[in-house]
Every structure is written in structure tokens, then in C-alpha cells.
Design an enzyme around this catalytic site. Structure first.
Site, PDB file in Angstrom:
ATOM      1  N   LEU A   1      60.003  19.308  -0.433  1.00 24.41           N
ATOM      2  CA  LEU A   1      61.307  19.592  -1.031  1.00 24.41           C
ATOM      3  C   LEU A   1      61.068  20.178  -2.411  1.00 24.41           C
ATOM      4  CD1 LEU A   1      63.394  16.368  -0.227  1.00 24.41           C
ATOM      5  CD2 LEU A   1      63.328  18.520   1.046  1.00 24.41           C
ATOM      6  N   ASP A   2      61.973  21.051  -2.841  1.00 26.58           N
ATOM      7  CA  ASP A   2      61.877  21.591  -4.193  1.00 26.58           C
ATOM      8  C   ASP A   2      61.878  20.456  -5.205  1.00 26.58           C
ATOM      9  OD1 ASP A   2      62.065  24.036  -2.961  1.00 26.58           O
ATOM     10  OD2 ASP A   2      64.190  24.308  -3.417  1.00 26.58           O
ATOM     11  N   ARG A   3      61.248  20.674  -6.314  1.00 28.55           N
ATOM     12  CA  ARG A   3      61.130  19.657  -7.359  1.00 28.55           C
ATOM     13  C   ARG A   3      62.484  19.077  -7.764  1.00 28.55           C
ATOM     14  NH1 ARG A   3      57.372  19.134 -11.832  1.00 28.55           N
ATOM     15  NH2 ARG A   3      58.315  18.036 -13.577  1.00 28.55           N
TER      16      ARG A   3
ATOM     17  N   ARG B   1      68.345  27.598  -1.351  1.00 25.19           N
ATOM     18  CA  ARG B   1      68.776  28.096  -2.662  1.00 25.19           C
ATOM     19  C   ARG B   1      68.914  29.618  -2.643  1.00 25.19           C
ATOM     20  NH1 ARG B   1      64.556  25.247  -6.666  1.00 25.19           N
ATOM     21  NH2 ARG B   1      65.931  26.101  -8.284  1.00 25.19           N
TER      22      ARG B   1
END
Length: 309
Positions: free
Chosen positions: A60-62, A213
Site C-alpha cells: 500500500l502507498d505510504r 490515485r
């Protein structure tokens, strides 16, 4: 930036895998102190003196919160990889996310000047935003996305920006839109003033870096909540995490949460995990869409579990 390693939630663990609920601020990749791997090793010290070889098979993105699966051996790492790559496997994994969009409070998402196709059989050459029908409430995004090459290990140089195909299913939950509270509007006027917050459900059909995103920005012409600088952020050639996605909120957390992981084994036995926002510090951005314990409101949980995309 604060890190919340101690707030990583172990949802389930077996000899083969761990289901984790991740707060914002934790990096999935790498072994430094602020990474998911370091957090898991710390947690497992109290459970098992030999916590095995964790393999990060899903990332997952930070600045994204929510659930993911981590393998505990090479065999399961390969099973997870094959499932996400849609290759033959005796394990089936499905992941769904909830995202938040801030739009002008007197408009709907469809009023944002979108370019789209309606129908389930568009021309072969059409790429972009596709709604299933005239209700303009659900569909597919399949824009190609630009992302930095992954896991580059060569001589020191800037990572190249490459083009990847990507497919995301979505459902707009316009009827669950919320006007931000007076408290939130007063505290973060640049984020919430004269805005309405609309939740969407996403299902990944491919797993590219920053895919949701990127697809949201391309399809709906606005970024996810508190992700205003994404267009610049995604093209950084080095992993410089001092750079921020937004300057209007208390942290770089974005309005994107990995809300559902569904597993099905070779015997067709199924498990579904719906993940709350586990860190108290991450719940403010989701005001109106979760309860005091971080649990998603029933209407969103129901869509995550039952949506037939």
C-alpha cells in the site's frame, strides 16, 4: 512526520500468512525502522521467538491506510503474487478500497466536466473513464498510468518513468456524500470549505504503483482528498519521503483506505476481512464515514462486501 509502528494491527496470522491493518505513515517496502516489516518483526517478538521470513507480496502507498496480506514463506508469497497477477493459482484474492473526493458542495461528480464512454462494449481503442450505464454511478477506468520503474537495483541513476496498462473498477456512492462538520471546516478550511465529501468504492484488476490515485486524477479531474500534489509526487525519481502530498492537513495521509480483502482457497472456502481505520490519529480525515472506533459506517461496509462490479 510521526510513525505509528506500534499501531499496526494483526488481524489474523497463520503459519503461511499474516493479515495486517496498516496506519498511514508506514512504508511497505524496505527494512528501515519506519517500515511494515520492522513493525511486524516487533509485533511477532511477543508471539513467537522465531517469527519466520516475512515476504511483502502486497503493498500500500505510504499515506494510504488499511488491510493487506503478508506471506510468511516463499510458497505463499508466490501464491499471492499469482493471484494478484491473475495467473492460475489455488488462492484467489480480491481487494477493494474506499476513497474520498472533495467536490463543490452544490455539484455532483458528474458535473465536473468529465470525458467518458457509456456502455459495456466500447470501441477496442477507447481508453479512459467508462460508465456501465446512463446512471453514471459505476464503471471502469483503464487509462495507462506513468510510474517509476520498480525495485531498481542498478548503478546510481534516476529511475525511469515508464508507462503501464492499468484497470480499476469503481462505484460512486453519491447518496452517502457528507457536508464536512463546522469543526472540520474551521480547522481545515482549505480542505473542506464549501465542499461535499463523496465516498467511492474501488476494486483493483491490476496492481500498479499509485494506481487508484492516478486513475482518480485522470478520470475525475480532481485528486483524492488531501492528495493535491500527487501529480508532482508520483514522478519523483528518488524515494524522498520528506516531500509532501498536501500542505493543508495535519499529516500527509490521503483519503484512500484498503477496506476489504477477500480470500478463497482451492476448496472454495471464503473469508472476508473489512478493515477499520486502526490508528486514532488517522480517523480525523474520515470524519462522518466512520464511528468512534474507526469502523466504516454500515452503508459503506455493505457496499464493500456486496457490490457486484
Amino acid at each position: 512526520m510521526r510513525y505509528f509502528r506500534n499501531e499496526i494491527e494483526l488481524v489474523k496470522w497463520t503459519f503461511n500468512y499474516v493479515i495486517v491493518n496498516k496506519p498511514s505513515g508506514i512504508v511497505c517496502q524496505g527494512t528501515e525502522s519506519n517500515t511494515l516489516l520492522a513493525g511486524l518483526l516487533e509485533k511477532f517478538k511477543h508471539l513467537n521467538p522465531n517469527p519466520s521470513q516475512f515476504r511483502i507480496s502486497q503493498r500500500l502507498d505510504r499515506f494510504t491506510t488499511g488491510g493487506l496480506i503478508v506471506a510468511r514463506n516463499g510458497k505463499w508469497a508466490n501464491k499471492i503474487r499469482k493471484s494478484f497477477a491473475d495467473e492460475p493459482s489455488d488462492l484467489s484474492l480480491m481487494r477493494r478500497y474506499v476513497g474520498l473526493l472533495a467536490i463543490p458542495k452544490n455539484k455532483s461528480i458528474q458535473d465536473l466536466g468529465l470525458e467518458y464512454y457509456v456502455g459495456t462494449n466500447p470501441e477496442e481503442s477507447y481508453k479512459g473513464l467508462k460508465f456501465n450505464d446512463e446512471t453514471l454511478s459505476a464503471g471502469t477506468i483503464d487509462f495507462d498510468i506513468d510510474a517509476l520503474e520498480k525495485d531498481y537495483r542498478g548503478p546510481k541513476r534516476q529511475r525511469q518513468l515508464l508507462k503501464y496498462d492499468a484497470v480499476t473498477k469503481f462505484q460512486i456512492l453519491e447518496h452517502l456524500g457528507r457536508i464536512p462538520s463546522t469543526k472540520m471546516t474551521s480547522k481545515y478550511p482549505d480542505l473542506f470549505m464549501n465542499r461535499k465529501i463523496i465516498p467511492l468504492v474501488f476494486e483493483l484488476k491490476t496492481g500498479r504503483k499509485n494506481q487508484i490515485r492516478d486513475h482518480v486524477l485522470q478520470a475525475f479531474k480532481i485528486p483524492l482528498l488531501n492528495d493535491d500534489n500527487f501529480a508532482t509526487f508520483k514522478t519523483h525519481s528518488v524515494d524522498n519521503y520528506t516531500d509532501i502530498n498536501s500542505s493543508v492537513f495535519k499529516s500527509n495521509q490521503i483519503g484512500l483506505h484498503s477496506g476489504l480483502l477477500r480470500m478463497k482457497n482451492k476448496d472454495n472456502e471464503e473469508q472476508s476481512f473489512v478493515f477499520p481505520i486502526c490508528a486514532e490519529s488517522d480517523r480525523e480525515l474520515w470524519d462522518g464515514f466512520i464511528d468512534q472506533n474507526g469502523t466504516l459506517i454500515p452503508e459503506i461496509s455493505k457496499e464493500l462486501l456486496n457490490w457486484k462490479c
